[in-house]
Design a protein around this motif. Structure first.
Motif, PDB file in Angstrom:
ATOM      1  N   UNK A 268      26.032  41.169  39.768  1.00  0.00           N
ATOM      2  CA  UNK A 268      26.704  42.207  40.556  1.00  0.00           C
ATOM      3  C   UNK A 268      27.748  42.940  39.708  1.00  0.00           C
ATOM      4  N   UNK A 269      28.465  42.202  38.886  1.00  0.00           N
ATOM      5  CA  UNK A 269      29.454  42.840  38.010  1.00  0.00           C
ATOM      6  C   UNK A 269      28.768  43.754  37.001  1.00  0.00           C
ATOM      7  N   UNK A 270      27.609  43.318  36.485  1.00  0.00           N
ATOM      8  CA  UNK A 270      26.864  44.168  35.549  1.00  0.00           C
ATOM      9  C   UNK A 270      26.388  45.443  36.230  1.00  0.00           C
ATOM     10  N   UNK A 271      25.923  45.324  37.483  1.00  0.00           N
ATOM     11  CA  UNK A 271      25.497  46.515  38.226  1.00  0.00           C
ATOM     12  C   UNK A 271      26.657  47.475  38.430  1.00  0.00           C
ATOM     13  N   UNK A 272      27.865  46.942  38.660  1.00  0.00           N
ATOM     14  CA  UNK A 272      29.045  47.792  38.819  1.00  0.00           C
ATOM     15  C   UNK A 272      29.357  48.543  37.516  1.00  0.00           C
ATOM     16  N   UNK A 273      29.216  47.859  36.373  1.00  0.00           N
ATOM     17  CA  UNK A 273      29.446  48.505  35.080  1.00  0.00           C
ATOM     18  C   UNK A 273      28.460  49.653  34.878  1.00  0.00           C
ATOM     19  N   UNK A 274      27.210  49.409  35.209  1.00  0.00           N
ATOM     20  CA  UNK A 274      26.168  50.434  35.047  1.00  0.00           C
ATOM     21  C   UNK A 274      26.436  51.617  35.976  1.00  0.00           C
ATOM     22  N   UNK A 275      26.798  51.330  37.231  1.00  0.00           N
ATOM     23  CA  UNK A 275      27.066  52.406  38.196  1.00  0.00           C
ATOM     24  C   UNK A 275      28.255  53.254  37.738  1.00  0.00           C
ATOM     25  N   UNK A 276      29.305  52.598  37.228  1.00  0.00           N
ATOM     26  CA  UNK A 276      30.472  53.343  36.759  1.00  0.00           C
ATOM     27  C   UNK A 276      30.109  54.237  35.574  1.00  0.00           C
ATOM     28  N   UNK A 277      29.277  53.712  34.657  1.00  0.00           N
ATOM     29  CA  UNK A 277      28.855  54.514  33.507  1.00  0.00           C
ATOM     30  C   UNK A 277      28.026  55.716  33.952  1.00  0.00           C
ATOM     31  N   UNK A 278      27.159  55.497  34.933  1.00  0.00           N
ATOM     32  CA  UNK A 278      26.368  56.605  35.476  1.00  0.00           C
ATOM     33  C   UNK A 278      27.277  57.669  36.085  1.00  0.00           C
ATOM     34  N   UNK A 279      28.249  57.230  36.857  1.00  0.00           N
ATOM     35  CA  UNK A 279      29.150  58.158  37.547  1.00  0.00           C
ATOM     36  C   UNK A 279      29.956  58.986  36.547  1.00  0.00           C
ATOM     37  N   UNK A 280      30.341  58.348  35.445  1.00  0.00           N
ATOM     38  CA  UNK A 280      31.172  59.017  34.449  1.00  0.00           C
ATOM     39  C   UNK A 280      30.345  59.674  33.347  1.00  0.00           C
ATOM     40  N   UNK A 281      29.013  59.485  33.387  1.00  0.00           N
ATOM     41  CA  UNK A 281      28.165  60.059  32.345  1.00  0.00           C
ATOM     42  C   UNK A 281      28.399  59.437  30.983  1.00  0.00           C
ATOM     43  N   UNK A 282      28.663  58.131  30.962  1.00  0.00           N
ATOM     44  CA  UNK A 282      29.053  57.436  29.733  1.00  0.00           C
ATOM     45  C   UNK A 282      27.920  56.543  29.224  1.00  0.00           C
ATOM     46  N   UNK A 283      27.589  56.657  27.956  1.00  0.00           N
ATOM     47  CA  UNK A 283      26.610  55.759  27.337  1.00  0.00           C
ATOM     48  C   UNK A 283      27.120  55.307  25.976  1.00  0.00           C
ATOM     49  N   UNK A 284      26.513  54.234  25.490  1.00  0.00           N
ATOM     50  CA  UNK A 284      26.896  53.661  24.200  1.00  0.00           C
ATOM     51  C   UNK A 284      25.633  53.318  23.420  1.00  0.00           C
ATOM     52  N   UNK A 285      25.458  53.878  22.206  1.00  0.00           N
ATOM     53  CA  UNK A 285      24.235  53.618  21.460  1.00  0.00           C
ATOM     54  C   UNK A 285      24.263  52.264  20.764  1.00  0.00           C
ATOM     55  N   UNK A 286      23.136  51.554  20.791  1.00  0.00           N
ATOM     56  CA  UNK A 286      22.971  50.338  20.003  1.00  0.00           C
ATOM     57  C   UNK A 286      21.617  50.391  19.300  1.00  0.00           C
ATOM     58  N   UNK A 287      21.500  49.564  18.281  1.00  0.00           N
ATOM     59  CA  UNK A 287      20.282  49.539  17.481  1.00  0.00           C
ATOM     60  C   UNK A 287      19.178  48.733  18.172  1.00  0.00           C
ATOM     61  N   UNK A 288      17.956  49.016  17.763  1.00  0.00           N
ATOM     62  CA  UNK A 288      16.801  48.201  18.127  1.00  0.00           C
ATOM     63  C   UNK A 288      16.000  47.900  16.873  1.00  0.00           C
ATOM     64  N   UNK A 289      15.203  46.842  16.950  1.00  0.00           N
ATOM     65  CA  UNK A 289      14.223  46.565  15.911  1.00  0.00           C
ATOM     66  C   UNK A 289      12.887  47.180  16.302  1.00  0.00           C
ATOM     67  N   UNK A 290      12.277  47.886  15.360  1.00  0.00           N
ATOM     68  CA  UNK A 290      10.944  48.452  15.603  1.00  0.00           C
ATOM     69  C   UNK A 290       9.963  47.734  14.692  1.00  0.00           C
ATOM     70  N   UNK A 291       8.969  47.094  15.298  1.00  0.00           N
ATOM     71  CA  UNK A 291       7.972  46.372  14.505  1.00  0.00           C
ATOM     72  C   UNK A 291       6.646  47.111  14.548  1.00  0.00           C
TER      73      UNK A 291
END
Length: 314
Positions: A123-146
């Protein structure tokens, strides 16, 4: 959907696209202990003021397909509710795009979500996601491509296993008895009895290494298997992969070293070697890799760190 090139990954985060929030939920994740939370999670996500659309899938393959379809149709964000396996399916659709992603940790292993800073409480994670959506905030992270020998491409967020752990997973997946966790335990016993070092060829940014090893992991993140710090120095924002190789372990040594992986102190053992590279070419005979705990590609594979390949809602 807009594609993101490698040169764009470290620039300013793109605006969160308009459109509904698509949710991929695995009701069996974590042995179903969070199943009853889903309505509340959807309500929390809906507090961002966007329509919330629950994706329907009856298998892992369907889950991946419906995520791709949702991204193609122009969703504003994709959210996974489950463990690392659910994250893995969702990443195949959002990797390299501007569609942001939010993982709600509700599985047995939640390594990617926790390593990227999301709360362990769903539930706390969902709140973080909802707040980011509301504020238009994202954070880039890396991925591995195989990339496999046949050109197949897969993405992963946490760790690619290509040693004993992958062999055990492959054995467990072939077994029809017993059901549940005991099948994995039996697979460990069978593979311990058959334990032998394998010959691996590693090319790290073009430099070749021939190694005999029992454990091989290529980490974008630090953890796999439910907070086992197999690649303890891995950083999801450094544009590099961490490679940890456990050499010619016998059964007794492996059983002594294995518990140390939770703290990440196994890398201090004299038979363990660590490397760091942007591109890892890995080959060995008869190994099927597992990425984010999911069956992935047969060796040989080429793994590349892709900076900022996914934009997280946090």
């Amino acid at each position: 959907m807009l594609a993101v090139t490698a040169d764009d990954h470290r620039s300013a985060a793109p605006a969160v696209p308009d459109g509904p929030v698509a949710v991929l939920a695995n009701p069996t994740a974590g042995r179903g202990r969070h199943r009853g939370l889903l309505p509340r999670l959807l309500d929390r996500l809906g507090s961002a003021g966007r329509p919330v659309r629950l994706l329907e899938a009856r298998s892992a393959e369907e889950a991946e397909a419906v995520c791709h379809e949702a991204v193609t149709e122009g969703i504003g964000a994709l959210v996974s509710v489950g463990g690392d396996g659910t994250v893995h399916r969702a990443l195949q659709a959002v990797a390299g795009t501007t569609v942001p992603f939010g993982p709600v940790p509700a599985g047995t292993g939640n390594d990617f979500a926790l390593d990227t800073g999301f709360p362990a409480d769903p539930l706390a994670a969902a709140d973080v996601i909802a707040a980011a959506l509301l504020e238009g905030r994202t954070s880039p992270v890396d991925l591995g491509r195989m990339t496999g020998a046949d050109g197949t491409v897969r993405w992963y967020g946490a760790v690619l296993a290509a040693g004993f752990d992958a062999i055990v997973n492959e054995r467990a997946n072939r077994m029809r008895w017993p059901r549940g966790p005991r099948r994995y335990d039996l697979a460990i016993l069978v593979e311990l009895a058959r334990l032998r070092p394998r010959r691996y060829t590693l090319r790290l940014d073009g430099v070749s290494h021939e190694l005999d090893a029992v454990l091989v992991a290529v980490g974008n993140g630090a953890c796999y298997g439910g907070r086992m710090r197999i690649c303890p120095a891995a950083d999801l924002t450094d544009g590099l992969l961490d490679v940890v190789v456990g050499g010619r372990f016998d059964r007794r040594t492996l059983l002594r070293v294995k518990p140390r992986i939770y703290a990440g102190t196994h890398v201090e053992h004299p038979l363990v070697r660590s490397f760091r590279a942007r591109t890892v070419e890995l080959s060995a005979e008869g190994i099927t890799t597992y990425a984010d705990g999911e069956r992935a590609l047969d060796l040989p594979v080429t793994i590349t760190a892709v900076p900022g390949a996914v934009h997280l809602l946090r």
